[in-house]
Design a protein around this motif. Structure first.
Motif, PDB file in Angstrom:
ATOM      1  N   GLU A  30      14.330 -25.536   5.555  1.00 34.74           N
ATOM      2  CA  GLU A  30      13.973 -26.735   6.313  1.00 34.74           C
ATOM      3  C   GLU A  30      15.157 -27.281   7.092  1.00 34.74           C
ATOM      4  OE1 GLU A  30      10.257 -28.893   4.205  1.00 34.74           O
ATOM      5  OE2 GLU A  30      12.204 -29.252   3.259  1.00 34.74           O
ATOM      6  N   LYS A  32      17.861 -25.790   8.197  1.00 34.55           N
ATOM      7  CA  LYS A  32      18.328 -24.914   9.270  1.00 34.55           C
ATOM      8  C   LYS A  32      17.204 -24.438  10.182  1.00 34.55           C
ATOM      9  CE  LYS A  32      22.258 -23.354   6.602  1.00 34.55           C
ATOM     10  NZ  LYS A  32      22.933 -22.211   5.968  1.00 34.55           N
ATOM     11  N   ARG A  33      16.006 -24.972   9.951  1.00 35.47           N
ATOM     12  CA  ARG A  33      14.836 -24.608  10.746  1.00 35.47           C
ATOM     13  C   ARG A  33      14.575 -23.096  10.747  1.00 35.47           C
ATOM     14  NH1 ARG A  33      12.853 -28.842  13.879  1.00 35.47           N
ATOM     15  NH2 ARG A  33      14.214 -30.645  13.923  1.00 35.47           N
ATOM     16  N   ILE A  34      14.683 -22.518   9.564  1.00 35.45           N
ATOM     17  CA  ILE A  34      14.410 -21.092   9.374  1.00 35.45           C
ATOM     18  C   ILE A  34      12.898 -20.905   9.332  1.00 35.45           C
ATOM     19  CG2 ILE A  34      14.734 -19.125   7.813  1.00 35.45           C
ATOM     20  CD1 ILE A  34      17.347 -20.115   9.035  1.00 35.45           C
ATOM     21  N   LYS A  35      12.422 -19.888   9.995  1.00 33.14           N
ATOM     22  CA  LYS A  35      10.974 -19.655  10.068  1.00 33.14           C
ATOM     23  C   LYS A  35      10.419 -18.870   8.885  1.00 33.14           C
ATOM     24  CE  LYS A  35      10.723 -21.652  14.029  1.00 33.14           C
ATOM     25  NZ  LYS A  35      10.689 -23.082  13.925  1.00 33.14           N
ATOM     26  N   ARG A  64       5.526 -28.275   2.271  1.00 34.21           N
ATOM     27  CA  ARG A  64       6.734 -27.936   3.022  1.00 34.21           C
ATOM     28  C   ARG A  64       6.617 -26.670   3.861  1.00 34.21           C
ATOM     29  NH1 ARG A  64      11.593 -28.588  -1.200  1.00 34.21           N
ATOM     30  NH2 ARG A  64      12.828 -28.486   0.703  1.00 34.21           N
ATOM     31  N   TYR A  65       5.683 -25.796   3.550  1.00 34.09           N
ATOM     32  CA  TYR A  65       5.585 -24.527   4.278  1.00 34.09           C
ATOM     33  C   TYR A  65       4.187 -24.336   4.853  1.00 34.09           C
ATOM     34  CZ  TYR A  65       3.404 -22.749  -0.010  1.00 34.09           C
ATOM     35  OH  TYR A  65       2.590 -22.555  -1.084  1.00 34.09           O
ATOM     36  N   PHE A  82       7.426 -21.016   7.510  1.00 36.61           N
ATOM     37  CA  PHE A  82       7.521 -22.447   7.780  1.00 36.61           C
ATOM     38  C   PHE A  82       6.976 -22.758   9.165  1.00 36.61           C
ATOM     39  CE2 PHE A  82      10.339 -21.615   4.370  1.00 36.61           C
ATOM     40  CZ  PHE A  82      10.314 -22.761   3.604  1.00 36.61           C
ATOM     41  N   SER A  84       6.555 -24.218  12.962  1.00 38.68           N
ATOM     42  CA  SER A  84       7.499 -24.232  14.105  1.00 38.68           C
ATOM     43  C   SER A  84       8.053 -25.600  14.349  1.00 38.68           C
ATOM     44  CB  SER A  84       6.808 -23.753  15.351  1.00 38.68           C
ATOM     45  OG  SER A  84       6.206 -22.522  15.127  1.00 38.68           O
TER      46      SER A  84
END
Length: 84
Positions: A30, A32-35, A64-65, A82, A84
């Motif tokens: 979350e 680091k905005r990892i997908k 959260r996902y 996660f 976009s």
């Protein structure tokens, strides 16, 4: 960085460490905005996989996902995606 990877093999017998690592990887994704997060739980008896899925099904985690996919080619890992 497009993907985080968490291998639970080294801590498979330590319940508190498993929970801590799962929380850490969710927080990192979350922040680091990892997908995508790849969680390697191994094949074994399936107990670790059940524990990971139970963790991900908790209402606080589910919010959260976007979705969880089991790897069709390798039953020892799953992917958490996660939004976009």
């Amino acid at each position: 960085m497009a993907k985080l990877k968490l291998d639970l093999h080294p801590i498979a017998r330590d319940g508190a460490a498993i929970e801590a690592e799962l929380n850490w990887v969710m927080d990192q994704a979350e922040a680091k905005r990892i997908k995508t997060v790849e969680i390697i739980h191994g094949k074994g008896s399936g107990q670790l996989k059940k524990r990971v899925l139970k963790f991900l099904e908790r209402p606080d985690m589910k919010a959260r996902y976007a979705r969880v996919d089991k790897d069709s080619k390798n039953s020892g890992r799953l992917f958490v995606y996660f939004p976009s």
